[in-house]
Design an enzyme around this catalytic site. Sequence first.
Site, PDB file in Angstrom:
ATOM      1  CG  HIS A  16      22.298  44.168  23.364  1.00  0.00           C
ATOM      2  ND1 HIS A  16      20.647  44.263  23.875  1.00  0.00           N
ATOM      3  CD2 HIS A  16      22.913  44.808  24.009  1.00  0.00           C
ATOM      4  CE1 HIS A  16      21.102  44.516  25.328  1.00  0.00           C
ATOM      5  NE2 HIS A  16      22.867  44.292  25.227  1.00  0.00           N
ATOM      6  CE1 TYR A  67      26.019  51.456  26.079  1.00  0.00           C
ATOM      7  CE2 TYR A  67      24.501  51.359  25.341  1.00  0.00           C
ATOM      8  CZ  TYR A  67      24.998  51.263  25.870  1.00  0.00           C
ATOM      9  OH  TYR A  67      24.500  49.699  26.617  1.00  0.00           O
ATOM     10  CG  ASN A  84      19.836  44.648  29.234  1.00  0.00           C
ATOM     11  OD1 ASN A  84      19.833  45.049  28.255  1.00  0.00           O
ATOM     12  ND2 ASN A  84      21.129  44.008  30.025  1.00  0.00           N
TER      13      ASN A  84
HETATM   14 FE1  HDD Z   1      24.561  48.245  26.310  1.00  0.00          FE
HETATM   15  C1  HDD Z   1      24.233  47.904  22.432  1.00  0.00           C
HETATM   16  C2  HDD Z   1      21.877  47.447  27.496  1.00  0.00           C
HETATM   17  C3  HDD Z   1      26.262  48.178  29.695  1.00  0.00           C
HETATM   18  C4  HDD Z   1      28.152  49.025  25.408  1.00  0.00           C
HETATM   19  N1  HDD Z   1      23.072  47.723  25.498  1.00  0.00           N
HETATM   20  C5  HDD Z   1      22.960  48.158  23.996  1.00  0.00           C
HETATM   21  C6  HDD Z   1      21.525  47.604  23.719  1.00  0.00           C
HETATM   22  C7  HDD Z   1      20.880  47.268  25.466  1.00  0.00           C
HETATM   23  C8  HDD Z   1      22.082  47.627  26.230  1.00  0.00           C
HETATM   24  C9  HDD Z   1      18.872  47.563  24.602  1.00  0.00           C
HETATM   25  C10 HDD Z   1      21.635  47.884  22.033  1.00  0.00           C
HETATM   26  C11 HDD Z   1      20.670  48.517  22.020  1.00  0.00           C
HETATM   27  C12 HDD Z   1      19.713  49.270  20.780  1.00  0.00           C
HETATM   28  O1  HDD Z   1      18.714  48.387  20.772  1.00  0.00           O
HETATM   29  O2  HDD Z   1      20.559  49.450  19.527  1.00  0.00           O
HETATM   30  N2  HDD Z   1      23.878  47.766  28.105  1.00  0.00           N
HETATM   31  C13 HDD Z   1      22.407  47.888  28.424  1.00  0.00           C
HETATM   32  C14 HDD Z   1      22.178  47.386  29.462  1.00  0.00           C
HETATM   33  C15 HDD Z   1      23.640  47.596  30.433  1.00  0.00           C
HETATM   34  C16 HDD Z   1      24.731  47.801  29.845  1.00  0.00           C
HETATM   35  C17 HDD Z   1      21.073  47.279  30.295  1.00  0.00           C
HETATM   36  C18 HDD Z   1      23.961  47.492  32.395  1.00  0.00           C
HETATM   37  C19 HDD Z   1      22.872  47.705  32.759  1.00  0.00           C
HETATM   38  N3  HDD Z   1      26.553  48.144  27.836  1.00  0.00           N
HETATM   39  C20 HDD Z   1      26.804  47.738  28.454  1.00  0.00           C
HETATM   40  C21 HDD Z   1      28.584  48.963  29.107  1.00  0.00           C
HETATM   41  C22 HDD Z   1      28.701  48.635  28.027  1.00  0.00           C
HETATM   42  C23 HDD Z   1      27.443  48.854  26.907  1.00  0.00           C
HETATM   43  C24 HDD Z   1      28.952  48.936  31.072  1.00  0.00           C
HETATM   44  C25 HDD Z   1      29.933  49.755  28.159  1.00  0.00           C
HETATM   45  C26 HDD Z   1      30.899  49.983  28.947  1.00  0.00           C
HETATM   46  N4  HDD Z   1      26.243  47.903  24.996  1.00  0.00           N
HETATM   47  C27 HDD Z   1      26.959  49.027  24.056  1.00  0.00           C
HETATM   48  C28 HDD Z   1      27.438  49.002  23.105  1.00  0.00           C
HETATM   49  C29 HDD Z   1      26.494  48.727  22.547  1.00  0.00           C
HETATM   50  C30 HDD Z   1      25.583  49.017  23.381  1.00  0.00           C
HETATM   51  C31 HDD Z   1      28.833  48.383  22.109  1.00  0.00           C
HETATM   52  C32 HDD Z   1      26.143  48.008  21.223  1.00  0.00           C
HETATM   53  C33 HDD Z   1      25.862  48.567  20.074  1.00  0.00           C
HETATM   54  C34 HDD Z   1      25.204  50.428  20.529  1.00  0.00           C
HETATM   55  O3  HDD Z   1      25.628  50.712  21.885  1.00  0.00           O
HETATM   56  O4  HDD Z   1      24.978  51.039  20.140  1.00  0.00           O
HETATM   57  O5  HDD Z   1      27.959  50.544  23.288  1.00  0.00           O
END
Ligand code: HDD
Length: 715
Positions: A80, A367, A153
């Site tokens: 993202h 997160y 999402n």
């Molecule tokens: Fe995630 C970012 C949505 C599963 C780890 N995720 C991130 C963002 C969104 C989502 C919208 C961007 C937020 C922003 O605008 O800053 N992610 C989802 C959805 C998931 C999902 C809807 C499942 C239902 N994500 C998921 C899992 C993991 C992560 C299973 C890790 C085990 N996601 C992350 C992250 C991020 C992230 C690496 C990257 C930047 C951040 O968190 O802040 O931690």
Amino acid sequence: MANESKENNEKNSNQKIDDLKKNEKNSAGKVFTTNQGLKVNDTNNSLKAGERGSTLLEDFLLREKITHFDHERIPERIVHARGSAAHGYFELYESIGQYSKAGIFNDTNRRTPVFTRFSTVAGSKGSADLARDVRGFAVKFYTEEGTWDLVGNNMPIFFIQDAMKFPDLVHSVKPEPKNEIPQAASAHDTFYDFVSRATETLHNQIWVMSDRAIPRSFRMMEGFGIHSFKLINDQGEAHFVKFHWKPKLGVHSVTWDEAVKINGADSDFHRRDLWEAIDEGHYPEWELGIQVVPEEDEHKFDFDLLDPTKLIPEELVPVQIIGKMVLNKNPENFFAETEQVAFLPGHIVPGIDFTNDPLLQGRLFSYRDTQLSRLGGPNFHQIPINRPVGVTHNNQRDGHMQMDIPKDPTAYFPNSLNGGCPHMAKMAEGAFHSHEERVDAKKVRTRSESFSDHFSQPALFYRSLSDWEKEHVADAYTFELGKCNHVHIKERMLWLISKIDENLAEKVAEGLGLDIPNDIEKPINQAIGADADVEKHQPPEKKNYLDKDFALSQANTKFESIATRKIAVLVAEGFCMKDFRNMKDALEKEGAAVKIIAPHGGSVFCDEKMKHEVDAAIMTTESVLYDAVYIPGGKESVEKLGEKSKFHKFINEAFKHCKAIAVDNEGEHILDETFVSKHKEDKAIFINAKPELFIEAIKKHRNWDRMDIAESVPA
Ligand code: HDD
């Protein structure tokens, strides 16, 4: 326009925006200084030993400027990375106190400030907006009881069932390790290698093959919290809940051919669209809906409510609309707000709680962890965009970039030296209390068998689509798999697609020039441990518990308005003002934006000798950036248009993309020089017709009946 948007920004203030003002800085009329407040009179030249001599180490002005610059970048989000955000508010229509004690779900007088960020998933920060991808839809509610982040999402399900597999999923879709190619694209071997071996991905995967992955606008996307969460009422009773965002403008998409071209014509298409809509006062709105399931009905479904690869069909549990979100203010500074905002699914408030969904459980860790490296330390909650609107008191201290100056003599609990403060909150004061759930289980590293149905819901999704959507899905698979090099990966995918829908697999196989294999090497689903009972974990044959779910097809979305749609008007000197005025007035009355496109920039004169400002010269724009095309009469004007082949291309492409086209009087002559000449009977082509008919066609978004003919347009 600048003044108008400034006024909007002032007008649309809220508690959070006022809070951010404390940190706003403005240099108008101010003298230039160093970060230490020293006044500076030259920021253009370094200090040198003589006019042509070497630069001196002593030059602290040079060092301060360059050092800050050298450290300007922070790590982009691992997923993202590319996104766009806006401020706004959430309002509740009616209390749902019977389900939740959360303040924002009870108090209909509140306007809760929100900050919402939309994003693509796979691409880097600088990638193009129209990648075929899931879109992030993350909402930060600054509630009176603390910050609640709903990090969702634009698709209601996720690729994997357990957070343990997230790094594998992301590594497979990111560019390949050897050459970092392709950027922001899932169409490559490593992704389909993974997808074809972890069959739990197939449901989200078919959504990504649908039009949902190429939205017309962030403002025309649904949003989903995906996981089942719990709502807790003041009796301590729990209900399962799924959250939905329904856009006021309906759910609409572009075609893949447009997406590819938009990425070249305006790689910021979605970001610009959101910014401009808000800047011009067309505030996007979404209604918040909930699907509620009583705890005792947890096992009533043919799928597991804790499995994030499953949706609850709206036919089975209707969505109850409870409130709306309006985005009405653009950020003041992209980095300070949009880049530094940190969403954490672990941020909840009393009245909302987690479930045991293993994907959600892992997210609760990830997160916070990622912000530590992305934002540099444990005080990221103090960054203005992240700080809650209420006051915070606890015994956490120090760390990188501490901004507070704690004055307490103690930083532990219990204490007597600080009068026991900060003291614990009582339940009656609104303290958070985790919902009590009986747990009596063995510690196991496994996947519940109730998660092993990987085919029923992708099949339900595909069955629910209209014919034109189905064709887009087949084309998308053909494109994506066509970009893979390894035949065994394509064949494995074909076999799996055939388990979703035989007919779909046949279409894709034809496009790939391959046969669908009769069987593939087992195990189908390798997302299980080495010692697991492989047979037990094979996904069973798909079930058919519902023929179709109405809500899954974009053909059933809203087609009510042309507000904010962009209409290209092709004109040159001498165009017919009467035609133009008639059409422009009708379109603008409905809220559409009329854009004049001419052979050159600057201005053009109509046949009434009035001067009109040109919005874009034909060489600087493309038809994919507009929703419909209109050409007024005027002999001289139409002849001039005919001299530039780009206008023919413009019209042919609009036709190819199934858009509405209207012409008046001599405007028809230019149609006669294009592919449209053979298809004037098309239901979205209007010759000397009433503007109302053109408007109705634009409301329908596209004339998908034209799809087969459109394919033959050589544009
Ligand atoms: Fe995630 C970012 C949505 C599963 C780890 N995720 C991130 C963002 C969104 C989502 C919208 C961007 C937020 C922003 O605008 O800053 N992610 C989802 C959805 C998931 C999902 C809807 C499942 C239902 N994500 C998921 C899992 C993991 C992560 C299973 C890790 C085990 N996601 C992350 C992250 C991020 C992230 C690496 C990257 C930047 C951040 O968190 O802040 O931690």
